[in-house]
Design a protein around this motif. Structure first.
Motif, PDB file in Angstrom:
ATOM      1  N   UNK A  58       0.819  -1.196   0.000  1.00  0.00           N
ATOM      2  CA  UNK A  58       0.000   0.000   0.000  1.00  0.00           C
ATOM      3  C   UNK A  58       0.867   1.266   0.000  1.00  0.00           C
ATOM      4  N   UNK A  59       1.967   1.244   0.793  1.00  0.00           N
ATOM      5  CA  UNK A  59       2.851   2.403   0.828  1.00  0.00           C
ATOM      6  C   UNK A  59       3.412   2.703  -0.562  1.00  0.00           C
ATOM      7  N   UNK A  60       3.775   1.674  -1.301  1.00  0.00           N
ATOM      8  CA  UNK A  60       4.268   1.888  -2.665  1.00  0.00           C
ATOM      9  C   UNK A  60       3.212   2.560  -3.524  1.00  0.00           C
ATOM     10  N   UNK A  61       1.947   2.195  -3.369  1.00  0.00           N
ATOM     11  CA  UNK A  61       0.873   2.830  -4.126  1.00  0.00           C
ATOM     12  C   UNK A  61       0.753   4.302  -3.768  1.00  0.00           C
ATOM     13  N   UNK A  62       0.886   4.610  -2.482  1.00  0.00           N
ATOM     14  CA  UNK A  62       0.785   6.001  -2.040  1.00  0.00           C
ATOM     15  C   UNK A  62       1.938   6.820  -2.618  1.00  0.00           C
ATOM     16  N   UNK A  63       3.148   6.274  -2.573  1.00  0.00           N
ATOM     17  CA  UNK A  63       4.313   7.010  -3.056  1.00  0.00           C
ATOM     18  C   UNK A  63       4.323   7.170  -4.562  1.00  0.00           C
ATOM     19  N   UNK A  64       3.569   6.367  -5.275  1.00  0.00           N
ATOM     20  CA  UNK A  64       3.527   6.461  -6.734  1.00  0.00           C
ATOM     21  C   UNK A  64       2.452   7.419  -7.247  1.00  0.00           C
ATOM     22  N   UNK A  65       1.705   8.040  -6.359  1.00  0.00           N
ATOM     23  CA  UNK A  65       0.693   9.009  -6.769  1.00  0.00           C
ATOM     24  C   UNK A  65       1.397  10.259  -7.296  1.00  0.00           C
ATOM     25  N   UNK A  66       0.918  10.778  -8.417  1.00  0.00           N
ATOM     26  CA  UNK A  66       1.521  11.977  -8.997  1.00  0.00           C
ATOM     27  C   UNK A  66       1.482  13.130  -8.002  1.00  0.00           C
ATOM     28  N   UNK A  67       2.597  13.826  -7.894  1.00  0.00           N
ATOM     29  CA  UNK A  67       2.675  15.004  -7.041  1.00  0.00           C
ATOM     30  C   UNK A  67       3.041  14.711  -5.597  1.00  0.00           C
ATOM     31  N   UNK A  68       3.182  13.454  -5.222  1.00  0.00           N
ATOM     32  CA  UNK A  68       3.539  13.109  -3.859  1.00  0.00           C
ATOM     33  C   UNK A  68       5.052  13.047  -3.751  1.00  0.00           C
ATOM     34  N   UNK A  69       5.584  13.650  -2.704  1.00  0.00           N
ATOM     35  CA  UNK A  69       7.024  13.589  -2.474  1.00  0.00           C
ATOM     36  C   UNK A  69       7.283  13.435  -0.984  1.00  0.00           C
ATOM     37  N   UNK A  70       8.402  12.824  -0.652  1.00  0.00           N
ATOM     38  CA  UNK A  70       8.791  12.681   0.741  1.00  0.00           C
ATOM     39  C   UNK A  70       9.373  13.995   1.224  1.00  0.00           C
ATOM     40  N   UNK A  71       9.038  14.383   2.453  1.00  0.00           N
ATOM     41  CA  UNK A  71       9.550  15.621   3.023  1.00  0.00           C
ATOM     42  C   UNK A  71      10.886  15.381   3.698  1.00  0.00           C
ATOM     43  N   UNK A  72      11.774  16.367   3.602  1.00  0.00           N
ATOM     44  CA  UNK A  72      13.052  16.295   4.309  1.00  0.00           C
ATOM     45  C   UNK A  72      12.802  16.525   5.799  1.00  0.00           C
ATOM     46  N   UNK A  73      13.807  16.271   6.629  1.00  0.00           N
ATOM     47  CA  UNK A  73      13.677  16.502   8.074  1.00  0.00           C
ATOM     48  C   UNK A  73      13.341  17.964   8.352  1.00  0.00           C
ATOM     49  N   UNK A  74      14.012  18.890   7.664  1.00  0.00           N
ATOM     50  CA  UNK A  74      13.738  20.317   7.871  1.00  0.00           C
ATOM     51  C   UNK A  74      12.307  20.665   7.474  1.00  0.00           C
ATOM     52  N   UNK A  75      11.821  20.091   6.383  1.00  0.00           N
ATOM     53  CA  UNK A  75      10.444  20.352   5.972  1.00  0.00           C
ATOM     54  C   UNK A  75       9.464  19.783   6.998  1.00  0.00           C
ATOM     55  N   UNK A  76       9.761  18.611   7.523  1.00  0.00           N
ATOM     56  CA  UNK A  76       8.885  18.003   8.518  1.00  0.00           C
ATOM     57  C   UNK A  76       8.830  18.838   9.793  1.00  0.00           C
ATOM     58  N   UNK A  77       9.969  19.457  10.179  1.00  0.00           N
ATOM     59  CA  UNK A  77      10.003  20.255  11.400  1.00  0.00           C
ATOM     60  C   UNK A  77       9.142  21.510  11.296  1.00  0.00           C
ATOM     61  N   UNK A  78       8.865  21.977  10.088  1.00  0.00           N
ATOM     62  CA  UNK A  78       8.062  23.191   9.943  1.00  0.00           C
ATOM     63  C   UNK A  78       6.570  22.935  10.029  1.00  0.00           C
ATOM     64  N   UNK A  79       6.171  21.666  10.020  1.00  0.00           N
ATOM     65  CA  UNK A  79       4.750  21.338  10.127  1.00  0.00           C
ATOM     66  C   UNK A  79       4.318  21.495  11.575  1.00  0.00           C
ATOM     67  N   UNK A  80       3.292  22.283  11.807  1.00  0.00           N
ATOM     68  CA  UNK A  80       2.801  22.534  13.161  1.00  0.00           C
ATOM     69  C   UNK A  80       1.839  21.446  13.603  1.00  0.00           C
ATOM     70  N   UNK A  81       1.854  21.167  14.892  1.00  0.00           N
ATOM     71  CA  UNK A  81       0.885  20.249  15.472  1.00  0.00           C
ATOM     72  C   UNK A  81       1.053  18.810  15.054  1.00  0.00           C
ATOM     73  N   UNK A  82       2.275  18.378  14.847  1.00  0.00           N
ATOM     74  CA  UNK A  82       2.484  16.997  14.398  1.00  0.00           C
ATOM     75  C   UNK A  82       2.102  16.015  15.489  1.00  0.00           C
ATOM     76  N   UNK A  83       3.036  15.317  16.054  1.00  0.00           N
ATOM     77  CA  UNK A  83       2.728  14.317  17.062  1.00  0.00           C
ATOM     78  C   UNK A  83       2.922  14.836  18.478  1.00  0.00           C
ATOM     79  N   UNK A  84       3.124  16.129  18.639  1.00  0.00           N
ATOM     80  CA  UNK A  84       3.264  16.700  19.966  1.00  0.00           C
ATOM     81  C   UNK A  84       4.620  16.464  20.596  1.00  0.00           C
ATOM     82  N   UNK A  85       5.600  16.076  19.816  1.00  0.00           N
ATOM     83  CA  UNK A  85       6.921  15.873  20.397  1.00  0.00           C
ATOM     84  C   UNK A  85       7.594  17.216  20.639  1.00  0.00           C
ATOM     85  N   UNK A  86       8.406  17.237  21.663  1.00  0.00           N
ATOM     86  CA  UNK A  86       9.060  18.476  22.079  1.00  0.00           C
ATOM     87  C   UNK A  86      10.567  18.284  22.136  1.00  0.00           C
ATOM     88  N   UNK A  87      11.266  19.348  22.459  1.00  0.00           N
ATOM     89  CA  UNK A  87      12.712  19.309  22.593  1.00  0.00           C
ATOM     90  C   UNK A  87      13.155  20.153  23.764  1.00  0.00           C
TER      91      UNK A  87
END
Length: 91
Positions: free
Chosen positions: A1-30
């Motif tokens: 199923x993951x392969x199907x999701x990744x093969x959808x047009x316009x879908x890309x994996x986010x870098x670590x820096x891009x992921x850090x800019x997303x607000x309200x993710x899993x509530x992890x802190x530092x």
């Protein structure tokens, strides 16, 4: 199923820096502890990563808000963040 999701047009994996800019993710802190700080010795931390910096400071990532607040308690210059971590210069 993951392969199907990744093969959808316009879908890309986010870098670590891009992921850090997303607000309200899993509530992890530092937390940032400057050189010479003493975190509670009896704490059990669930953090994903911990690093010692060249200047002797420590950075904890992927911990809960309660863990972050407990780590910095009583340590001058210590900081913690949750949703704002992507804008923290020390994170």
């Amino acid at each position: 199923m993951l392969n199907n999701i990744l093969n959808i047009d316009g879908v890309e994996l986010l870098s670590r820096d891009q992921q850090k800019t997303i607000k309200g993710s899993l509530g992890t802190c530092g937390a940032y502890l400057p050189s010479g700080s003493q975190p509670a010795q009896d704490m059990i931390i669930s953090g994903e990563s911990f690093s010692h910096n060249a200047d002797g400071s420590e950075v904890w990532r992927g911990i809960s808000k309660d863990e972050a607040m407990a780590l910095i308690e009583g340590n001058s210059g210590a900081r913690w963040c949750c949703d704002s971590c992507s804008s923290a210069s020390w994170y």
